[in-house]
Design a protein around this motif. Structure first.
Motif, PDB file in Angstrom:
ATOM      1  N   PHE A 127       0.656  -1.122   0.069  1.00  0.00           N
ATOM      2  CA  PHE A 127      -0.157  -0.063   0.146  1.00  0.00           C
ATOM      3  C   PHE A 127       0.803   1.168  -0.117  1.00  0.00           C
ATOM      4  O   PHE A 127       1.831   1.263   0.477  1.00  0.00           O
ATOM      5  CB  PHE A 127      -1.160   0.100   1.340  1.00  0.00           C
ATOM      6  N   THR A 167      -2.212  -9.606   3.997  1.00  0.00           N
ATOM      7  CA  THR A 167      -2.505  -7.999   3.434  1.00  0.00           C
ATOM      8  C   THR A 167      -3.549  -7.221   4.340  1.00  0.00           C
ATOM      9  O   THR A 167      -3.280  -5.934   4.615  1.00  0.00           O
ATOM     10  CB  THR A 167      -3.438  -8.530   1.908  1.00  0.00           C
ATOM     11  N   LEU A 168      -4.573  -7.755   5.202  1.00  0.00           N
ATOM     12  CA  LEU A 168      -5.237  -7.147   5.974  1.00  0.00           C
ATOM     13  C   LEU A 168      -4.678  -6.470   6.848  1.00  0.00           C
ATOM     14  O   LEU A 168      -4.575  -5.477   7.645  1.00  0.00           O
ATOM     15  CB  LEU A 168      -6.340  -7.906   6.475  1.00  0.00           C
ATOM     16  N   ALA A 187      -2.652  -3.524   5.921  1.00  0.00           N
ATOM     17  CA  ALA A 187      -3.324  -2.514   5.875  1.00  0.00           C
ATOM     18  C   ALA A 187      -3.675  -1.749   7.054  1.00  0.00           C
ATOM     19  O   ALA A 187      -3.532  -0.496   7.177  1.00  0.00           O
ATOM     20  CB  ALA A 187      -4.481  -2.794   5.150  1.00  0.00           C
ATOM     21  N   ILE A 245      -5.206   1.922   6.971  1.00  0.00           N
ATOM     22  CA  ILE A 245      -6.187   1.640   5.711  1.00  0.00           C
ATOM     23  C   ILE A 245      -6.963   0.356   6.141  1.00  0.00           C
ATOM     24  O   ILE A 245      -6.763  -0.577   6.793  1.00  0.00           O
ATOM     25  CB  ILE A 245      -5.248   1.095   4.521  1.00  0.00           C
ATOM     26  N   PRO A 286     -10.290  -2.253   4.114  1.00  0.00           N
ATOM     27  CA  PRO A 286     -11.167  -2.331   2.850  1.00  0.00           C
ATOM     28  C   PRO A 286     -12.582  -1.999   2.882  1.00  0.00           C
ATOM     29  O   PRO A 286     -12.983  -2.225   4.065  1.00  0.00           O
ATOM     30  CB  PRO A 286     -10.802  -4.101   2.727  1.00  0.00           C
ATOM     31  N   TRP A 343      -9.650   0.250  -1.074  1.00  0.00           N
ATOM     32  CA  TRP A 343      -8.855   0.325   0.368  1.00  0.00           C
ATOM     33  C   TRP A 343      -8.952   2.069   0.551  1.00  0.00           C
ATOM     34  O   TRP A 343      -8.583   2.828  -0.278  1.00  0.00           O
ATOM     35  CB  TRP A 343      -7.609  -0.132   0.419  1.00  0.00           C
ATOM     36  N   HIS A 344      -9.417   2.231   1.788  1.00  0.00           N
ATOM     37  CA  HIS A 344      -9.564   3.547   2.276  1.00  0.00           C
ATOM     38  C   HIS A 344      -8.529   3.839   3.438  1.00  0.00           C
ATOM     39  O   HIS A 344      -8.789   3.051   4.613  1.00  0.00           O
ATOM     40  CB  HIS A 344     -11.160   3.867   2.574  1.00  0.00           C
ATOM     41  N   SER A 345      -8.561   5.115   3.705  1.00  0.00           N
ATOM     42  CA  SER A 345      -7.781   5.797   4.737  1.00  0.00           C
ATOM     43  C   SER A 345      -8.641   7.104   4.680  1.00  0.00           C
ATOM     44  O   SER A 345      -8.123   8.253   4.211  1.00  0.00           O
ATOM     45  CB  SER A 345      -6.368   5.925   4.542  1.00  0.00           C
TER      46      SER A 345
END
Length: 234
Positions: A4, A27-28, A31, A36, A38, A48-50
């Motif tokens: 990311f 991956t999670l 994040a 971050i 999903p 994927w958001h922040s």
């Protein structure tokens, strides 16, 4: 290699920071450690958001409405943690569909977070009334930060009561705040607030250095029922 981009480099107010990828545990976990999460949307690749601003709940800001205490006493709420994660996440998904637009708790998300639960990284709080599951919440604990994902209720006040119970137990582990991603009417009522993404990322960095527990495997408490989960009154 990082999966990311650094969310600190996103333009102010921009939330989307990556598209595609998978929901594998590594991956999670990467994040969440970077602030971050999903947020799938139908017909699109995995998003994927922040967010900026970011929703948090400082435990010193927690407000417990008198009406909630009355509801909890009337219903006789009791609580467990990590006793029935599958039922909680499925109930959260069902509370947003079918017939409701935009649920992000897809079947792939359910499977992914159940894998995280099996690794001791995802957790649930369950509220019971009359021997039945009345409400619950689930979230992810990474690098000293608990990120609340979703909650549901079947009895009035049960989801709010679960959030308050989660705060109580997290405080016992030395935490002073939790990530709620975005402020909703419910979390706002209980004291949730928005802070700039930069401030949130600074909190993440501080949590990693604070010597907080690596995992929450022992947040169940001392008393146990036959299923092995602690049970407390509200």
């Amino acid at each position: 290699m990082d999966r990311f981009p650094d969310p600190a480099l996103l333009p102010p107010g921009e939330s989307l920071c990556a598209v595609g990828g998978d929901l594998e545990p590594d991956t999670l976990l990467e994040a969440y450690a970077r602030g971050i999460f999903p947020w799938p949307q139908a017909g699109q690749p995995l998003l994927w958001h922040s967010p900026d601003p970011r929703g948090i709940l400082d435990f010193t800001d927690l407000r417990v409405p008198r009406s909630l205490k009355q509801e909890a006493r009337r219903a006789g709420f009791t609580f467990t943690v990590d006793r029935d994660f599958p039922s909680v996440i499925r109930a959260c998904a069902a509370a947003r569909g079918p017939g409701r637009q935009g649920t992000w708790i897809t079947s792939a998300m359910v499977r992914a977070y159940e894998r995280l639960r099996g690794l001791g990284r995802a957790h649930s709080v369950e509220c019971w009334a009359g021997g039945r599951l009345a409400g619950g919440l689930y979230g992810v604990y990474v690098a000293g930060v608990f990120s609340g994902e979703s909650m549901f209720h079947r009895v009035s006040g049960a989801s709010k009561a679960c959030l308050i119970e989660a705060v109580r137990r997290l405080k016992e582990k030395g935490l002073g705040w939790m990530d709620i991603q975005m402020v909703t009417p419910v979390t706002g009522l209980l004291g949730g607030k928005e802070i700039p993404r930069a401030a949130f990322l600074a909190r993440l960095a501080a949590a990693k250095k604070a010597g907080l527990p690596e995992r929450l495997n022992d947040w169940r408490g001392r008393e146990s029922n036959p299923q092995g989960a602690s049970t407390e009154r509200f």
